[in-house]
Scaffold this motif. Structure first.
Motif, PDB file in Angstrom:
ATOM      1  N   HIS A 118      57.777  44.711  40.444  1.00  0.00           N
ATOM      2  CA  HIS A 118      59.166  45.106  40.190  1.00  0.00           C
ATOM      3  C   HIS A 118      59.721  46.078  41.229  1.00  0.00           C
ATOM      4  CE1 HIS A 118      60.123  43.230  36.250  1.00  0.00           C
ATOM      5  NE2 HIS A 118      58.810  43.128  36.198  1.00  0.00           N
ATOM      6  N   THR A 119      59.019  46.216  42.359  1.00  0.00           N
ATOM      7  CA  THR A 119      59.542  47.070  43.444  1.00  0.00           C
ATOM      8  C   THR A 119      59.410  46.358  44.788  1.00  0.00           C
ATOM      9  OG1 THR A 119      57.397  48.180  43.765  1.00  0.00           O
ATOM     10  CG2 THR A 119      58.946  49.188  42.201  1.00  0.00           C
ATOM     11  N   ARG A 120      59.494  45.047  44.788  1.00  0.00           N
ATOM     12  CA  ARG A 120      59.364  44.297  46.036  1.00  0.00           C
ATOM     13  C   ARG A 120      60.487  44.678  47.008  1.00  0.00           C
ATOM     14  NH1 ARG A 120      55.401  40.691  45.125  1.00  0.00           N
ATOM     15  NH2 ARG A 120      55.224  39.774  43.040  1.00  0.00           N
ATOM     16  N   SER A 121      60.194  44.522  48.300  1.00  0.00           N
ATOM     17  CA  SER A 121      61.187  44.840  49.317  1.00  0.00           C
ATOM     18  C   SER A 121      61.012  43.895  50.501  1.00  0.00           C
ATOM     19  CB  SER A 121      61.014  46.290  49.784  1.00  0.00           C
ATOM     20  OG  SER A 121      59.795  46.443  50.504  1.00  0.00           O
ATOM     21  N   HIS A 122      61.928  44.017  51.456  1.00  0.00           N
ATOM     22  CA  HIS A 122      61.848  43.201  52.673  1.00  0.00           C
ATOM     23  C   HIS A 122      60.520  43.424  53.392  1.00  0.00           C
ATOM     24  CE1 HIS A 122      62.972  41.364  56.508  1.00  0.00           C
ATOM     25  NE2 HIS A 122      62.677  42.510  57.120  1.00  0.00           N
ATOM     26  N   ALA A 123      60.054  44.671  53.407  1.00  0.00           N
ATOM     27  CA  ALA A 123      58.821  44.988  54.128  1.00  0.00           C
ATOM     28  C   ALA A 123      57.568  44.547  53.384  1.00  0.00           C
ATOM     29  CB  ALA A 123      58.744  46.492  54.393  1.00  0.00           C
ATOM     30  N   ARG A 124      57.627  44.481  52.068  1.00  0.00           N
ATOM     31  CA  ARG A 124      56.443  44.102  51.291  1.00  0.00           C
ATOM     32  C   ARG A 124      56.814  43.082  50.202  1.00  0.00           C
ATOM     33  NH1 ARG A 124      57.413  47.517  47.175  1.00  0.00           N
ATOM     34  NH2 ARG A 124      58.424  49.476  47.718  1.00  0.00           N
ATOM     35  N   PRO A 125      57.100  41.864  50.639  1.00  0.00           N
ATOM     36  CA  PRO A 125      57.454  40.826  49.670  1.00  0.00           C
ATOM     37  C   PRO A 125      56.265  40.324  48.864  1.00  0.00           C
ATOM     38  CG  PRO A 125      57.330  39.892  51.859  1.00  0.00           C
ATOM     39  CD  PRO A 125      57.187  41.375  52.024  1.00  0.00           C
ATOM     40  N   SER A 126      55.047  40.469  49.417  1.00  0.00           N
ATOM     41  CA  SER A 126      53.882  39.899  48.744  1.00  0.00           C
ATOM     42  C   SER A 126      52.727  40.896  48.722  1.00  0.00           C
ATOM     43  CB  SER A 126      53.449  38.600  49.435  1.00  0.00           C
ATOM     44  OG  SER A 126      52.432  37.949  48.701  1.00  0.00           O
ATOM     45  N   VAL A 127      52.875  41.894  47.866  1.00  0.00           N
ATOM     46  CA  VAL A 127      51.795  42.831  47.566  1.00  0.00           C
ATOM     47  C   VAL A 127      51.542  42.711  46.066  1.00  0.00           C
ATOM     48  CG1 VAL A 127      51.027  45.232  47.585  1.00  0.00           C
ATOM     49  CG2 VAL A 127      52.508  44.384  49.413  1.00  0.00           C
ATOM     50  N   GLU A 128      50.312  42.379  45.697  1.00  0.00           N
ATOM     51  CA  GLU A 128      50.012  42.077  44.295  1.00  0.00           C
ATOM     52  C   GLU A 128      48.815  42.885  43.807  1.00  0.00           C
ATOM     53  OE1 GLU A 128      51.383  40.175  42.017  1.00  0.00           O
ATOM     54  OE2 GLU A 128      52.905  39.121  43.191  1.00  0.00           O
ATOM     55  N   LEU A 129      48.904  43.354  42.574  1.00  0.00           N
ATOM     56  CA  LEU A 129      47.753  43.940  41.908  1.00  0.00           C
ATOM     57  C   LEU A 129      46.921  42.810  41.308  1.00  0.00           C
ATOM     58  CD1 LEU A 129      49.098  47.115  40.083  1.00  0.00           C
ATOM     59  CD2 LEU A 129      47.066  47.001  41.523  1.00  0.00           C
ATOM     60  N   ARG A 130      45.777  42.562  41.899  1.00  0.00           N
ATOM     61  CA  ARG A 130      44.896  41.519  41.374  1.00  0.00           C
ATOM     62  C   ARG A 130      44.167  41.996  40.126  1.00  0.00           C
ATOM     63  NH1 ARG A 130      44.341  36.034  42.666  1.00  0.00           N
ATOM     64  NH2 ARG A 130      44.975  35.676  44.817  1.00  0.00           N
ATOM     65  N   HIS A 131      43.717  43.250  40.167  1.00  0.00           N
ATOM     66  CA  HIS A 131      43.073  43.869  39.007  1.00  0.00           C
ATOM     67  C   HIS A 131      43.461  45.338  38.973  1.00  0.00           C
ATOM     68  CE1 HIS A 131      40.513  40.408  38.114  1.00  0.00           C
ATOM     69  NE2 HIS A 131      40.188  40.362  39.391  1.00  0.00           N
ATOM     70  N   ALA A 132      43.532  45.894  37.778  1.00  0.00           N
ATOM     71  CA  ALA A 132      43.717  47.331  37.595  1.00  0.00           C
ATOM     72  C   ALA A 132      42.680  47.761  36.555  1.00  0.00           C
ATOM     73  CB  ALA A 132      45.136  47.649  37.137  1.00  0.00           C
ATOM     74  N   TRP A 133      41.482  48.017  37.028  1.00  0.00           N
ATOM     75  CA  TRP A 133      40.372  48.329  36.125  1.00  0.00           C
ATOM     76  C   TRP A 133      40.538  49.734  35.551  1.00  0.00           C
ATOM     77  CZ3 TRP A 133      38.524  43.954  35.017  1.00  0.00           C
ATOM     78  CH2 TRP A 133      38.239  42.985  35.974  1.00  0.00           C
ATOM     79  N   TYR A 134      40.274  49.840  34.242  1.00  0.00           N
ATOM     80  CA  TYR A 134      40.389  51.123  33.554  1.00  0.00           C
ATOM     81  C   TYR A 134      39.177  51.288  32.653  1.00  0.00           C
ATOM     82  CZ  TYR A 134      42.699  55.089  31.301  1.00  0.00           C
ATOM     83  OH  TYR A 134      43.022  56.342  30.860  1.00  0.00           O
ATOM     84  N   ILE A 135      38.456  52.397  32.868  1.00  0.00           N
ATOM     85  CA  ILE A 135      37.205  52.623  32.139  1.00  0.00           C
ATOM     86  C   ILE A 135      37.258  53.977  31.462  1.00  0.00           C
ATOM     87  CG2 ILE A 135      34.693  52.639  32.291  1.00  0.00           C
ATOM     88  CD1 ILE A 135      35.314  51.522  35.287  1.00  0.00           C
ATOM     89  N   GLU A 136      37.293  53.991  30.151  1.00  0.00           N
ATOM     90  CA  GLU A 136      37.224  55.244  29.410  1.00  0.00           C
ATOM     91  C   GLU A 136      35.771  55.649  29.213  1.00  0.00           C
ATOM     92  OE1 GLU A 136      41.169  55.549  26.628  1.00  0.00           O
ATOM     93  OE2 GLU A 136      39.378  54.629  25.782  1.00  0.00           O
ATOM     94  N   HIS A 137      35.521  56.925  29.386  1.00  0.00           N
ATOM     95  CA  HIS A 137      34.203  57.466  29.097  1.00  0.00           C
ATOM     96  C   HIS A 137      34.080  57.668  27.586  1.00  0.00           C
ATOM     97  CE1 HIS A 137      33.123  58.536  33.394  1.00  0.00           C
ATOM     98  NE2 HIS A 137      34.404  58.190  33.479  1.00  0.00           N
TER      99      HIS A 137
END
Length: 284
Positions: free
Chosen positions: A209-228
């Protein structure tokens, strides 16, 4: 995110794929994609947090409106301190009485801390609950530079405009950015479990939701979250991060060309998983 509504220590790792984009320009190198001495690419923590702040600051945007409804958020408690045109005198008044109004109002101040240093304000928050680390590419990245053109010239007598090497991008790269949740700071900043829940939800939309001319294709493939298992921590952060980092299958010292060039872990080793809560991918 909680145990009887108690904030737990957590370790996170963002896996970011970049295709023909500039994920973070370097102002010291004419906005080239950031690159270190070993030719691996970098993404600064500041640039990533800026995207989260912008999505929450836009109170008429679809991301905020959806998350506000989903998490039942009171808008007056989720303003952003790090914005242009902020009223310093108003903020000074909010820092009075041990900063109670300040802490109740600014989500990013509670979560990330701030450097809003005011004379005579000993209660100013400096270090937040959440810290993002430097994003570094798994393999070296190439940088390409193209000339931008414009049909209408901006200079007198020119029938078209040109910006030599104005478009600078990484053809392909996979970056890892760690982040950490430290409950020890929560009582100082006023950060709540709800604040962390919002951060976890907004991360998924940071690039989409923040794409721009300079970065049209930057993707989060994974966002790992580990609670202790507790607020103190039940496992080494570095061991968790090392176990989830992708590795390049061949030619580790050469730039990649596609996602398929990598082996990407999707689970923790049994010995580590036994020490923490189940692995979560915030991307869903």
């Amino acid at each position: 995110m909680s145990q009887n509504n108690q904030m737990l220590r957590a370790t996170g790792l963002l896996i970011i794929e970049v295709i023909n984009s500039n994920p973070n320009g370097d102002p010291d190198r004419e906005s080239d994609p950031r690159q270190r001495h070993d030719f691996k690419g970098e993404i600064s923590p500041v640039s990533f947090k800026r995207k989260l702040r912008d999505l929450i600051a836009d109170k008429e945007g679809v991301v905020w409106l959806a998350l506000q409804q989903e998490l039942q958020l009171e808008q007056e408690k989720f303003y952003i301190l790090e914005t242009r045109g902020r009223d310093r005198k108003q903020i000074e008044s909010e820092l009075k009485d041990e900063g109670k109004a300040f802490k109740e109002k600014y989500w990013d101040g509670r979560v990330f801390g701030n450097t809003f240093l005011e004379s005579g304000s000993s209660t100013t928050i400096k270090t937040g609950v959440v810290q993002f680390g430097l994003g570094v590419s798994v393999a070296p990245v190439d940088i390409e530079r193209h000339t931008n053109t414009n049909m209408s010239g901006v200079q007198e007598g020119k029938d078209r405009g040109m910006a030599p090497m104005g478009y600078r991008f990484v053809p392909h790269g996979v970056y890892c950015m760690p982040f950490f949740v430290n409950p020890s700071q929560a009582h100082k900043t006023g950060c709540t479990v709800q604040d962390i829940d919002l951060m976890k939800r907004v991360i998924a939309y940071a690039y989409a939701h923040t794409r721009s001319h300079a970065r049209p294709s930057v993707e989060l493939r994974h966002a790992w979250y580990i609670e202790h298992n507790n607020p103190l921590g039940s496992c080494s952060d570095l061991a968790l991060l090392d176990s989830l980092r992708p590795t390049k299958k061949t030619n580790a010292n050469e730039a990649s060309t596609s996602w398929e060039d990598y082996d990407v872990p999707t689970a923790l080793p049994e010995n580590l998983q036994a020490k923490v809560k189940p692995l979560i991918d915030l991307i869903g």
